[in-house]
Design an enzyme around this catalytic site. Structure first.
Site, PDB file in Angstrom:
ATOM      1  N   ARG A   1      27.649 -19.936  36.588  1.00 14.15           N
ATOM      2  CA  ARG A   1      29.121 -20.009  35.646  1.00 14.15           C
ATOM      3  C   ARG A   1      29.062 -20.582  34.317  1.00 14.15           C
ATOM      4  NH1 ARG A   1      33.891 -20.803  39.494  1.00 14.15           N
ATOM      5  NH2 ARG A   1      33.401 -19.556  41.339  1.00 14.15           N
TER       6      ARG A   1
ATOM      7  N   HIS B   1      28.761  -9.141  39.087  1.00 13.69           N
ATOM      8  CA  HIS B   1      30.116  -9.883  39.826  1.00 13.69           C
ATOM      9  C   HIS B   1      30.973 -10.207  39.809  1.00 13.69           C
ATOM     10  CE1 HIS B   1      29.783 -13.995  37.592  1.00 13.69           C
ATOM     11  NE2 HIS B   1      30.964 -13.404  37.071  1.00 13.69           N
TER      12      HIS B   1
ATOM     13  N   TYR C   1      44.144  -1.606  27.450  1.00 13.27           N
ATOM     14  CA  TYR C   1      44.325  -0.822  26.116  1.00 13.27           C
ATOM     15  C   TYR C   1      43.345  -1.027  25.163  1.00 13.27           C
ATOM     16  CZ  TYR C   1      49.373  -1.899  27.106  1.00 13.27           C
ATOM     17  OH  TYR C   1      50.591  -1.530  28.512  1.00 13.27           O
TER      18      TYR C   1
END
Length: 863
Positions: A50, A96, A139
């Site tokens: 990570r 992932h 968006y």
């Protein structure tokens, strides 16, 4: 129920049977040991999967998976954008298996130009700002940026290792090929368990130069490499103050440096200066700065700020304006803001990255060595892959050429075979081919069996042989391999490199200390207030006399200058016969050079003062008890000497004017000595003693000054102290617009003009040539006289001297915009003279004309 009795219903819960075997399998464990083991597994996952980037490609696993998925989806820069949600879903579903928010946040950061020195994602839509997050992934849209191709290029040429994904159904790269040192160029930040990383961005070109040096000199030291990488290059620019912390970080992997916003002092409005901020420290947004400044002002911890505006736009970029109150030193205020806000911030470098699967703290040399080794390995693997491909192709081409030479036998063998296996065996036996070559011939299309195909195959064979030789040279020779890597890095730098944005300031602490010693408030020191011929007002903070070029500014003529103090008052005399009170502290401060003031930093009087429509500033004056008085001359020939009645108003009238009249000249008198002088548009000059004009109060309308001919008007009025003076007259047709006609100029000694009584017609001062009808402008003052064009450019007047008072002029090369002298005193307004000369005149009333030939001692006043 019978008998009316009620029975209570009982609910019985059946208990499950007890399994004795289960009870016996319960195992007692040590809680401490279990917690340690679980926490270590969690920490291991956070560190390796990570938070910590790989030192080779500078990417965390989620970033690597995003770029790999976008490359696999074909989202290249030459194709259209797709919804970010589509990319996030593909990454989450295949590679992932974590939250979509974490993936989207990582994708957005890869496309933010203020976070990445070289963005690898091309975002479309609201990708957020330094002060706000991005829009939802449904968006926004994205695709790979050009730099991303340099990260994922050649991934299909066996350049890196692959590993199974989380469910083992597909593979993903362990590391990307990375054609540029992404760890240093884009930096990285992350917090793991027990460790963190914080690497600032650097300049791509500088990093490439350092790697090239390392390729040639593998034993190069950190000091050698710092000649090419002197410090971070942040995407938001700014200034790094002090390089000691950077040197520590490059040597040992840890260090701290200070970064300052880029700010300058500008004249943000006619009355105020301001601090204009164009670059902020890394990852600091303008809204945060505005909030901090507002809090400081509200809590009265900082004074002197008048207003604060964010004028940032897409055209000019960041522009944060902090307006400074009058009387406050903006440089000292800026130093206070550096100290109290994030305009000056610190960055702690902690260069931690994964090397061979282990987290390590890297020096600059370590980071460059790891990337260089990775790039050498990638290039070598790619070269070997290309060598194998070329060798395989050459093998097929050679077999095909053998078959084409005896194509008839090949066809006969195929036609005579019962099946493909028999045909393959016969071809291998007849032409000494292997199975791969035989299969290729069997799959061959008949259209390839032409004469031109043979020629093409022979050409391809020669090219493949040459390519194999070149690739073998790279594989076998380490110097050739290093040369190839250096050449490819140069190409990446040329394609994606940009100039340095962050300025490095070594040893800036001394300058900072000196600046903070500057007083916040401007002292009430002596100064000069100056008015130029182009209408600029400015303040020069000096107690000395103006330089030898005194009345000449670097680009203009100073028509009026008075002494006052920085916090004092001054007045202006206007064409409407008013005195306007103003504060010197509101004027922009300009520099005094060795030979002249620089008024280009001044502000127009029309912006600084509350003027009426058409009102012009003629001169400056002091507003003290020592002021002796003023003298005014109007366009209709009226003269007035007035006592300096100072009232508690911002503006007041000092002469009563007729509706068709205006003041063309004004002067502050030190006493009643000297001469008052008129020059008219029909080239008449009259001068008489100032003592011949009786002083009046503010309500007075003046008295007859000069007798005007029909259609004539006054173009100049001024005061000539005792001593030598010069008369400058400029004649012309008057047909052009004011300030556009050059005309003919003449410079004559003032002593050539005899004195006449007040209210007489005077004497001729200029002889008109054919076609000339008026004086465009005139000036009377101490020699030498200085001229300036309307643009402020100097005009030489030494060549137009004429000892005759009624002589004609010499042509000028450009129009005059203003006239002045190096001597102290108030000068005329060129704009008034130009308008008067342009024919803006009215026929004087009877009162203004006065007696035809009054005596010089006549002190009768008008009205």
């Amino acid at each position: 129920m019978a008998g009316g009795t009620k029975r209570k219903r009982e609910h019985v819960v059946a208990k499950p049977p007890v399994d004795e075997d289960v009870i016996e399998k319960i195992t007692d464990i040590d809680v401490t040991e279990e917690m340690e083991t679980s926490f270590l597994e969690y920490a291991y996952s956070v560190i390796y999967a990570r938070a910590i980037p790989d030192a080779r490609d500078g990417l965390k696993p989620v970033q690597r998976r995003i770029l790999f998925s976008m490359d696999d989806m074909g989202l290249r820069p030459d194709r259209g954008h797709v919804k970010c949600a589509r990319v996030v879903g593909d990454v989450m579903g295949k590679l992932h298996p974590h939250g979509d928010t974490a993936i989207y946040d990582a994708l957005v950061r890869l496309g933010q130009g203020w976070a990445m020195r070289l963005p690898v994602v091309d975002g479309h839509g609201n990708f957020g700002s330094l002060d706000a997050g991005p829009a939802a992934m449904r968006y926004t849209e994205c695709r790979m940026a050009p730099a991303a191709l340099a990260m994922t290029g050649e991934i299909d040429q066996d350049t890196v290792d692959f590993k199974p994904n989380y469910d083992g159904k597909m593979t993903e790269p362990v590391v990307l090929p990375a054609s540029f040192p992404n760890l240093l160029v884009n930096g990285s930040t992350g917090i793991a368990v027990g460790m963190a990383t914080n690497i600032p961005p650097h300049n791509l070109v500088e990093c490439v130069q350092a790697i090239k040096h390392l390729l040639k000199h593998p034993d190069a030291t950190v000091e050698d490499l710092m000649r090419y990488v002197p410090g971070p290059d942040l995407p938001t620019g700014g200034k790094i103050v002090g390089l000691e912390g950077i040197a520590d970080a490059y040597a040992g992997g840890r260090g701290t440096f200070r970064i300052r916003a880029t700010a300058r002092i500008e004249q943000t409005s006619p009355r105020r200066k301001g601090i204009v901020i164009t670059e902020l420290p890394y990852m600091v947004g303008p809204e945060r700065i505005m909030e901090q400044v507002s809090t400081l002002v509200r809590n009265k911890k900082i004074t002197g700020i008048a207003d604060m505006k964010d004028l940032t736009d897409l055209t000019h970029g960041l522009r944060l304006v902090i307006e400074v109150k009058n009387g406050i030193n903006p440089d000292a205020l800026l130093e206070q803001l550096y100290k109290a806000t994030k305009l000056e911030d610190s960055f702690g470098i902690n260069m931690v990255a994964l090397v061979d699967g282990q987290p390590q703290t890297l020096s600059l040399r370590d980071a460059l060595v790891v990337y260089t080794d990775h790039r050498l390995d990638v290039t070598l693997r790619r070269t070997r892959f290309q060598h194998r491909k070329a060798a395989d192709r050459l093998h097929l081409v050679r077999g095909l050429l053998l078959a084409i030479l005896d194509i008839d036998d090949v066809i006969a063998i195929i036609r005579g075979s019962d099946d493909v296996a028999q045909a393959r065996g016969k071809l291998m036996e007849a032409f000494d081919l292997d199975e791969v070559q035989a299969n290729y011939i069997l799959d061959l299309q008949l259209r390839r069996l032409t004469k031109f195909s043979r020629i093409d195959l022979e050409k391809e064979r020669d090219e493949l042989e040459q390519r194999l030789a070149d690739l073998s040279l790279i594989i076998d020779n380490d110097d050739e391999l290093r040369t190839l890597v250096a050449r490819e890095l140069d190409e990446v730098a040329r394609t994606h490199g940009t100039p340095r944005r962050t300025v490095l300031l070594a040893g800036g602490g001394a300058t900072v200390t000196a600046a903070r010693a500057t007083p916040l408030e401007i002292a009430d020191d002596p100064c000069w207030v100056m008015l130029s011929s182009t209408g600029l007002l400015a303040r020069a903070d000096t107690a000395e006399e103006l330089p030898a070029q005194g009345r000449r500014a670097q680009h203009d003529v100073i028509t009026s200058a008075i002494r006052t103090s920085a916090r004092g008052e001054y007045g202006v005399l206007t064409s409407l016969g008013r005195v306007i009170r103003a504060q010197a502290i509101e004027l922009p401060s300009v520099a005094i050079t060795a030979d002249a003031p620089n008024l280009q930093g001044g502000s127009l009087a029309t912006e600084l003062l509350d003027l009426e429509k058409g009102e012009r500033v003629l001169a400056l004056t002091t507003l003290t008890d020592a002021t002796f008085g003023w003298a005014f001359g109007t366009r209709n020939g009226v003269v007035k000497r007035t006592n300096p009645e100072l009232v508690s108003k911002d503006a007041w009238e000092v002469i009563r004017l007729e509706p068709a009249d205006e003041v063309v000249g004004a002067v502050e008198l030190a006493d009643d000595s000297g001469e008052l002088c008129f020059v008219t548009s029909d080239a008449q000059l009259l001068h008489f003693p100032a003592s011949a004009v009786r002083a009046q109060g503010r309500a007075g309308g003046g008295m007859a000054g000069i007798k005007l001919a029909q259609g004539a008007s006054v173009v100049f009025f001024g005061h000539v102290p005792d001593g030598e003076a010069t008369v400058v007259t400029v004649s012309g047709t008057g047909a052009g617009l004011p300030g556009t006609e050059a005309g003919l100029a003449k410079v004559t000694p003032f002593s050539e003009y005899p004195a006449k009584g007040r209210a007489t017609g005077g004497v001729r001062c200029h002889r008109f040539l054919k076609g000339e009808t008026t004086l465009l402008s005139a000036f009377v003052g101490a020699d030498p006289v200085i001229g300036a064009a309307p643009s402020g450019a100097p005009i030489e007047l030494t060549s137009v001297h004429d000892g005759r008072r009624d002589g004609s002029g010499t042509p000028l090369t450009q129009p005059l915009g203003g006239l002045g002298t190096r001597a102290h005193g108030v000068r005329t307004s060129p704009s008034a003279a130009s308008q008067a000369a342009a024919g803006v005149d009215e026929t004087p009333g009877e009162d203004a004309v006065g007696d035809p030939e009054p005596d010089a001692d006549d002190d009768s006043t008008l009205f």
